[in-house]
Design a protein around this motif. Structure first.
Motif, PDB file in Angstrom:
ATOM      1  N   PRO A 344       0.811  -1.232   0.000  1.00 57.15           N
ATOM      2  CA  PRO A 344       0.000   0.000   0.000  1.00 57.15           C
ATOM      3  C   PRO A 344       0.840   1.276   0.000  1.00 57.15           C
ATOM      4  O   PRO A 344       0.449   2.278  -0.614  1.00 57.15           O
ATOM      5  N   GLU A 347       1.955   1.854  -3.499  1.00 54.46           N
ATOM      6  CA  GLU A 347       0.836   2.332  -4.313  1.00 54.46           C
ATOM      7  C   GLU A 347       0.560   3.811  -4.052  1.00 54.46           C
ATOM      8  O   GLU A 347       0.280   4.578  -4.981  1.00 54.46           O
ATOM      9  N   LYS A 348       0.646   4.218  -2.793  1.00 55.48           N
ATOM     10  CA  LYS A 348       0.461   5.627  -2.460  1.00 55.48           C
ATOM     11  C   LYS A 348       1.555   6.481  -3.089  1.00 55.48           C
ATOM     12  O   LYS A 348       1.275   7.557  -3.650  1.00 55.48           O
ATOM     13  N   LYS A 772       6.634  -2.079  -7.051  1.00 62.21           N
ATOM     14  CA  LYS A 772       5.284  -2.467  -6.667  1.00 62.21           C
ATOM     15  C   LYS A 772       4.924  -3.827  -7.255  1.00 62.21           C
ATOM     16  O   LYS A 772       4.362  -4.695  -6.559  1.00 62.21           O
TER      17      LYS A 772
END
Length: 789
Positions: A344, A347-348, A772
């Motif tokens: 996460p 992704e941010k 990622k």
């Protein structure tokens, strides 16, 4: 039975991919100016506890600067990676995160180096810091190591904690001990960090290193406890029960959730690896064999002391090899557990980078004159909006970064003053511990002090212990001005000043004590209040100028910072500074004119509110009930007239007892004139009259000065920031547009910098996407392995 083999192979492959992904993640975070907190082991211990020797034993080769006293003065971060193809350690020296531009490491960053060169580099750094005033540095020496005998670990060796002796003569050592303790606490504060706490003692009740570790990890939930130098402790035990207590500490001593449930016990053979005659081991292979041999000897010595064989669980706690195996398994588990949390975050970061790239591309497409003018106007409006919000009040800007204290560091005595000072020093200590900056408004903006350096106690300062900025700080400064000036009393008046102020009139040589009082009062008032006027102007101007960096921070926070338009930002800032300085100077000049007029001509209605007040004062001064015959006799005795006049006065006084009472007021009026108008020898009544008049005039000037000064600074300094500044900035921008656009925007440089920033963001976006995807693949593979198991 052949099925587990592929599973073990897949697990090993997944771990290798995980370590590679973490290395790439850390490299990316370093380039972005941050730090990826990967699972790591931080070694903590006191001087001569054997920290560096234990780290070398865990790695399987020697590289560090070891010996008595303080050797390690910079943290050494070792990123170890198992590589079966490396028969010898392959080392790379990397520059620390955020400091790669320093000259001392620019030439050695990220290039292979033999162990001897790395050891020489570490020794040189320690020697350099030993002669440096700071003595220690938080900047890590980062070494990446690949070796077939190295575990997959990240180990950070910290400087040894110091236990200085008390006393003033040991202040240097005491300051060094505090610096090391702060450095160690900073390294172990991350929740992902595993703390390797070394204790060189045979009694677990002596918590020397644990004292520091438990300040960060109170329950030792992420702390592995290690007793070093086991080979020197075994001979100290006389009975088997002592050894049992040492191997199995009672719960009353270690009644915490210790990581690993019980301590580890290690010994490292003394001696260095090398080819010189002082070296004990000729190669790292001999060093590893000596470590294993030392472990077997320790087990045998303990069993001999106990008179029994050690259990499997007890054996697993003895020796460097068992400690290394436990740490490797623990870190592998931490790595695996952190994978779902990293995805996460990546992704941010991917979304943020995509948004930045979109903004830069849009800015590049708007590089025409009309768009640039529109952008300048937008910045103008945004800057004024933030400025207005700061004056009205807001909490978006962090007080710990932009706020300023008011309380001084002076020690007071008594009651609340001691409490306030104690609270202030506790705040200072907290800021010193956390690394925050403690800024005193009085130091930078000046303090309100008169000719006698008078200051009010801290307890009377409004919100003095709070970190304020903007309108709240402006209001506090004005309140402090009211309190300080309002508490000022009239300066002392000497008899010589009264006599000198009498002088000689142009038509007679009598004394006019009302004029004398006016002369003294206006002189005292002018000298007293003028410094406060300049101090108030300087303080308020300083507070207003502080709004500029706060506005820039708020614009950056909201994505309106225009960081690439430095010329525009600088122009607006300089225009604001010029306006604030000229407005403050004009306002202060208005206040000076008012002070000059008040101290040049005394208007009795101003100082006594009305004429009746002054008449009442004089009537009370010569009231019949306050003057007796004895008082009049005292006044007569102080006159400089001849004896005949004095005899006439005595005769009048004697006859007043027998004659009618209507003659008494006339006599007393003559006596008052005799003592105030015709006589220059100060008697108590004349002196009291002058004192009373001076104090009353001074009080009237002070009250008028306070009211008019506060009103004028609010009307002619604060209000123009709200009313006139927007028009002035707009006019400045329009005049710049008429002259040349490059006076606001460096178009050529701007286009080049935006193009470079776009290329960097594109590369960064690709790396984040690759990371990622890689962590996503690792997560799937680890989940599939758990299902198969």
């Amino acid at each position: 039975m052949a099925t587990p083999v592929p599973a073990e192979a897949d697990a090993g492959e997944a771990r290798e991919l995980l370590y590679e992904a973490y290395n790439e993640l850390q490299a990316l975070a370093s380039e972005l100016g941050g730090a990826a907190v990967a699972p790591a082991v931080v070694v903590v211990g006191h001087q001569t506890d054997g920290k560096s020797a234990l780290v070398e034993a865990l790695m399987g080769f020697q590289f560090n600067h070891v010996g008595g006293g303080t050797k390690t003065r910079r943290p050494v971060a070792l990123h170890l990676r198992f590589n079966p193809r490396c028969d010898e350690p392959q080392c790379r020296l990397l520059s620390a995160t955020g400091d790669a531009d320093e000259h001392d490491e620019a030439g050695v960053a990220a290039r292979p180096m033999p162990l001897a060169d790395i050891q020489a580099y570490i020794e040189a750094e320690n020697l350099r810091l030993e002669n440096d005033p700071c003595q220690f540095s938080e900047k890590e020496i980062i070494i990446k190591v690949e070796y077939k005998h190295s575990p997959n670990l990240t180990i950070i060796d910290t400087p040894g904690l110091i236990l200085p002796a008390p006393g003033r003569k040991n202040r240097v050592l005491q300051s060094q001990a505090s610096a090391v303790e702060r450095l160690v606490r900073a390294k172990i504060q991350h929740k992902e960090t595993i703390i390797l706490c070394l204790e060189d003692c045979s009694d677990w009740s002596n918590a020397t290193t644990r004292r520091v570790v438990m300040q960060v990890d109170p329950d030792l939930a992420r702390t592995v406890l290690v007793s070093t130098k086991l080979d020197t402790k075994i001979p100290q035990f006389a009975r088997p029960s002592d050894v049992e207590v040492f191997l199995h500490p009672p719960t009353c001593v270690l009644d915490v959730s210790l990581l690993g449930d019980s301590p580890f016990f290690t010994s490292v053979p003394s001696g260095r690896v090398g080819s010189c005659h002082e070296a004990v081991f000729r190669s790292n292979e001999e060093f590893k064999k000596a470590i294993l041999s030392r472990e077997m000897e320790d087990i045998a010595s303990i069993e001999d002391k106990l008179g029994r064989s050690l259990t499997t669980k007890e054996r697993d706690r003895i020796g460097v090899g068992n400690l290394r195996l436990y740490l490797e398994e623990l870190l592998q588990k931490r790595y695996v557990e952190s994978v779902p949390l990293i995805i996460p975050l990546l992704e941010k970061q991917h979304r943020n980078t995509t948004s930045k790239l979109r903004e830069v591309s849009h800015e590049l497409s708007d590089m025409n004159e009309a768009k640039l003018k529109e952008k300048a106007q937008l910045f103008h409006d945004s800057f004024l909006t933030k400025l207005s919000l700061l004056l009205k009040g807001m909490v978006v800007a962090p007080p710990d970064k932009f706020g300023e204290y008011l309380i001084s560091c002076d020690l007071f005595y008594g009651g609340l003053e001691v409490l306030a000072t104690f609270c202030f020093f506790m705040t200072c200590l907290n800021c010193w511990t956390t690394g925050e900056t403690l800024v005193n408004e009085r130091i930078n903006g000046g303090t309100f002090t008169g000719s006698e350096n008078f200051q009010l106690p801290n307890k009377m300062m409004p919100n003095g212990g709070m970190r304020l900025y903007g309108g709240a700080q402006y209001h506090r400064a004005m309140a402090e001005f009211r309190l300080v000036v309002g508490s000022i009393r009239c300066p002392p008046i000497t008899r010589e000043e009264i006599v000198n102020a009498c002088g000689v009139e142009d038509i007679h040589d009598g004394t006019n004590y009302s004029r004398t009082a006016c002369v003294i009062a206006v002189a005292k008032a002018r000298d007293t209040f003028e410094p406060f006027l300049h101090q108030l102007g300087f303080r308020l101007l300083y507070i207003l100028k502080r709004l500029i960096p706060i506005c820039v921070y708020l614009l950056e926070k909201d994505g309106e910072g225009f960081s690439s338009h430095e010329v525009l930002v600088r122009r607006v800032q300089e225009a604001f500074k010029r306006f604030a300085e000229s407005t403050e100077q004009s306002c202060r000049q208005r206040c000076m004119e008012d002070l000059e007029s008040t101290t040049r001509y005394v208007t009795w209605s101003l100082h006594n509110k009305n004429r009746a007040g002054l008449r009442h004062f004089l009537d009370s001064f010569v009231a019949p009930e306050q003057l007796s015959v004895n008082t009049l006799n005292e006044q007569f005795s102080g006159l400089n007239d001849n004896k005949q006049d004095r005899a006439k006065g005595d005769s009048k006084s004697n006859h007043s007892d027998t004659n009618s009472s209507s003659a008494v007021p006339e006599t007393r009026l003559v006596d008052l004139l005799d003592s105030t108008l015709w006589n220059r020898r100060l008697v108590p009544s004349s002196e009291r009259l002058v004192y009373a008049l001076v104090h009353q005039i001074f009080l009237g000037i002070k009250e008028h000065f306070l009211v008019t000064t506060e009103l004028k600074f609010n009307c002619f300094l604060l209000m123009p920031i709200v009313d006139k500044l927007p028009a002035l900035l707009r006019q400045d921008l329009e005049s710049a547009f008429e002259e040349e656009l490059d006076s606001i925007f460096d178009v050529t440089q701007l286009r080049q910098s935006l193009g470079q920033k776009k290329r960097e963001l594109e590369i960064e976006l690709k790396r984040i996407k690759r990371l990622k995807d890689k962590f996503g693949e690792i997560n799937k593979k680890l989940n599939s392995l758990q299902v198969r198991q």
